[in-house]
Design a protein around this motif. Structure first.
Motif, PDB file in Angstrom:
ATOM      1  N   ALA A   1       0.833  -1.207   0.000  1.00 40.22           N
ATOM      2  CA  ALA A   1       0.000   0.000   0.000  1.00 40.22           C
ATOM      3  C   ALA A   1       0.865   1.254   0.000  1.00 40.22           C
ATOM      4  N   ILE A   2       1.883   1.263   0.853  1.00 40.26           N
ATOM      5  CA  ILE A   2       2.726   2.455   0.978  1.00 40.26           C
ATOM      6  C   ILE A   2       3.625   2.619  -0.244  1.00 40.26           C
ATOM      7  N   LEU A   3       4.022   1.508  -0.864  1.00 40.39           N
ATOM      8  CA  LEU A   3       4.797   1.604  -2.100  1.00 40.39           C
ATOM      9  C   LEU A   3       3.992   2.308  -3.192  1.00 40.39           C
ATOM     10  N   ALA A   4       2.717   1.975  -3.301  1.00 45.96           N
ATOM     11  CA  ALA A   4       1.868   2.634  -4.301  1.00 45.96           C
ATOM     12  C   ALA A   4       1.794   4.138  -4.043  1.00 45.96           C
ATOM     13  N   SER A   5       1.737   4.518  -2.776  1.00 43.97           N
ATOM     14  CA  SER A   5       1.681   5.945  -2.437  1.00 43.97           C
ATOM     15  C   SER A   5       3.014   6.642  -2.689  1.00 43.97           C
ATOM     16  N   VAL A   6       4.105   6.055  -2.192  1.00 47.02           N
ATOM     17  CA  VAL A   6       5.410   6.709  -2.294  1.00 47.02           C
ATOM     18  C   VAL A   6       5.845   6.841  -3.754  1.00 47.02           C
ATOM     19  N   SER A   7       5.553   5.840  -4.574  1.00 44.69           N
ATOM     20  CA  SER A   7       5.916   5.938  -5.989  1.00 44.69           C
ATOM     21  C   SER A   7       5.138   7.057  -6.674  1.00 44.69           C
ATOM     22  N   THR A   8       3.940   7.342  -6.197  1.00 38.16           N
ATOM     23  CA  THR A   8       3.181   8.474  -6.736  1.00 38.16           C
ATOM     24  C   THR A   8       3.850   9.786  -6.350  1.00 38.16           C
ATOM     25  N   PHE A   9       4.350   9.864  -5.122  1.00 42.57           N
ATOM     26  CA  PHE A   9       5.107  11.055  -4.723  1.00 42.57           C
ATOM     27  C   PHE A   9       6.311  11.260  -5.647  1.00 42.57           C
ATOM     28  N   GLU A  10       6.926  10.161  -6.081  1.00 41.91           N
ATOM     29  CA  GLU A  10       8.090  10.310  -6.958  1.00 41.91           C
ATOM     30  C   GLU A  10       7.714  10.986  -8.273  1.00 41.91           C
ATOM     31  N   VAL A  11       6.625  10.539  -8.906  1.00 39.82           N
ATOM     32  CA  VAL A  11       6.261  11.166 -10.183  1.00 39.82           C
ATOM     33  C   VAL A  11       5.776  12.601  -9.981  1.00 39.82           C
ATOM     34  N   LEU A  12       5.354  12.920  -8.762  1.00 35.07           N
ATOM     35  CA  LEU A  12       4.975  14.299  -8.445  1.00 35.07           C
ATOM     36  C   LEU A  12       6.191  15.152  -8.080  1.00 35.07           C
ATOM     37  N   LYS A  13       7.371  14.510  -8.136  1.00 35.50           N
ATOM     38  CA  LYS A  13       8.658  15.181  -7.922  1.00 35.50           C
ATOM     39  C   LYS A  13       8.841  15.693  -6.496  1.00 35.50           C
ATOM     40  N   PHE A  14       8.223  14.980  -5.543  1.00 36.63           N
ATOM     41  CA  PHE A  14       8.524  15.267  -4.144  1.00 36.63           C
ATOM     42  C   PHE A  14       9.850  14.586  -3.816  1.00 36.63           C
ATOM     43  N   ASP A  15      10.803  15.342  -3.344  1.00 42.38           N
ATOM     44  CA  ASP A  15      12.142  14.817  -3.065  1.00 42.38           C
ATOM     45  C   ASP A  15      12.188  14.217  -1.663  1.00 42.38           C
ATOM     46  N   PHE A  16      12.190  12.885  -1.594  1.00 45.22           N
ATOM     47  CA  PHE A  16      12.263  12.246  -0.278  1.00 45.22           C
ATOM     48  C   PHE A  16      13.644  11.641  -0.028  1.00 45.22           C
ATOM     49  N   SER A  17      14.648  12.102  -0.779  1.00 43.54           N
ATOM     50  CA  SER A  17      16.001  11.570  -0.595  1.00 43.54           C
ATOM     51  C   SER A  17      16.567  11.903   0.785  1.00 43.54           C
ATOM     52  N   LYS A  18      16.087  12.998   1.392  1.00 49.79           N
ATOM     53  CA  LYS A  18      16.612  13.363   2.714  1.00 49.79           C
ATOM     54  C   LYS A  18      16.082  12.451   3.818  1.00 49.79           C
ATOM     55  N   TYR A  19      15.077  11.650   3.489  1.00 48.87           N
ATOM     56  CA  TYR A  19      14.559  10.670   4.445  1.00 48.87           C
ATOM     57  C   TYR A  19      15.273   9.351   4.146  1.00 48.87           C
ATOM     58  N   ALA A  20      16.429   9.168   4.759  1.00 51.68           N
ATOM     59  CA  ALA A  20      17.340   8.086   4.367  1.00 51.68           C
ATOM     60  C   ALA A  20      16.700   6.703   4.460  1.00 51.68           C
ATOM     61  N   ASN A  21      15.938   6.467   5.509  1.00 50.78           N
ATOM     62  CA  ASN A  21      15.324   5.147   5.675  1.00 50.78           C
ATOM     63  C   ASN A  21      14.260   4.892   4.609  1.00 50.78           C
TER      64      ASN A  21
END
Length: 207
Positions: A158-178
């Motif tokens: 479920a969370i993978l489906a959400s987080v991958s959507t954030f990626e295409v929306l260009k939200f940068d979550f690289s600073k969240y290392a885990n």
């Protein structure tokens, strides 16, 4: 098993990921919301809330993606790996599913959807809620390879489906290392390719 869906929808993609990991074949029925196909008398008879995803399994209709995930693993799972029977482990999986629904995915919908579908300006306060959600997720993943502990569960799907959507929306979550570490590993999960294709379908709304 009929599955009414849109490939760009993160909740729909979470069901596709779960079916793939269970080895279930779904009879996919694309529903054109823009054309009002979810409001036809035929579909309203199946789902009076007229939402997607909707699953129909031998006459039994169910909607709300996270309810569908749990139904599929409890009915068709060969073991309890994706949804542990241990009450404490299962409770953590459920908590993560509710976190996705009420915090993580909600922050995405609240911030981005008004901009995409109603052409409204960005709201900085809503953006902060995304950052808070990712802070929480980063904490959940501290010392863990998966979002609910030491094994892959439906919460990851479920969370993978959400987080991958954030990626295409260009939200940068690289600073969240885990989160970044978990996400790279999650791309190896069966069904990732179809999930990403759905993300790219969603991205078309941004063009």
């Amino acid at each position: 098993m009929d599955f009414y869906y849109l490939p760009g929808s993160a909740p729909c993609r979470s069901v596709l990921l779960t079916a793939k990991n269970l080895g279930i074949e779904l009879n996919k029925k694309l529903l054109n919301l823009m054309a009002g196909e979810h409001l036809t008398p035929e579909f309203l008879k199946i789902n009076p809330q007229h939402t997607i995803p909707t699953l129909v399994d031998d006459g039994f209709a169910l909607w709300e993606s996270r309810a569908i995930l749990v139904y599929l693993v409890e009915k068709y799972g060969k073991d309890d790996a994706l949804f542990p029977k241990c009450p404490k482990k299962q409770a953590v999986v459920n908590q993560r599913l509710y976190f996705d629904m009420g915090t993580l995915y909600k922050s995405l919908a609240d911030y981005y959807y008004p901009q995409i579908f109603a052409k409204q300006p960005a709201d900085p306060e809503l953006y902060k809620k995304i950052e808070v959600a990712f802070d929480f997720l980063n904490t959940f993943l501290e010392g863990n390879n998966y979002v609910a502990g030491d094994q892959l569960t439906v919460a990851d799907l479920a969370i993978l489906a959400s987080v991958s959507t954030f990626e295409v929306l260009k939200f940068d979550f690289s600073k969240y290392a885990n989160v970044a570490r978990w996400y790279e590993n999650a791309k190896k999960i069966p069904g990732w390719d179809e999930n990403w294709e759905g993300c790219l379908e969603f991205k078309k709304f941004l063009d």
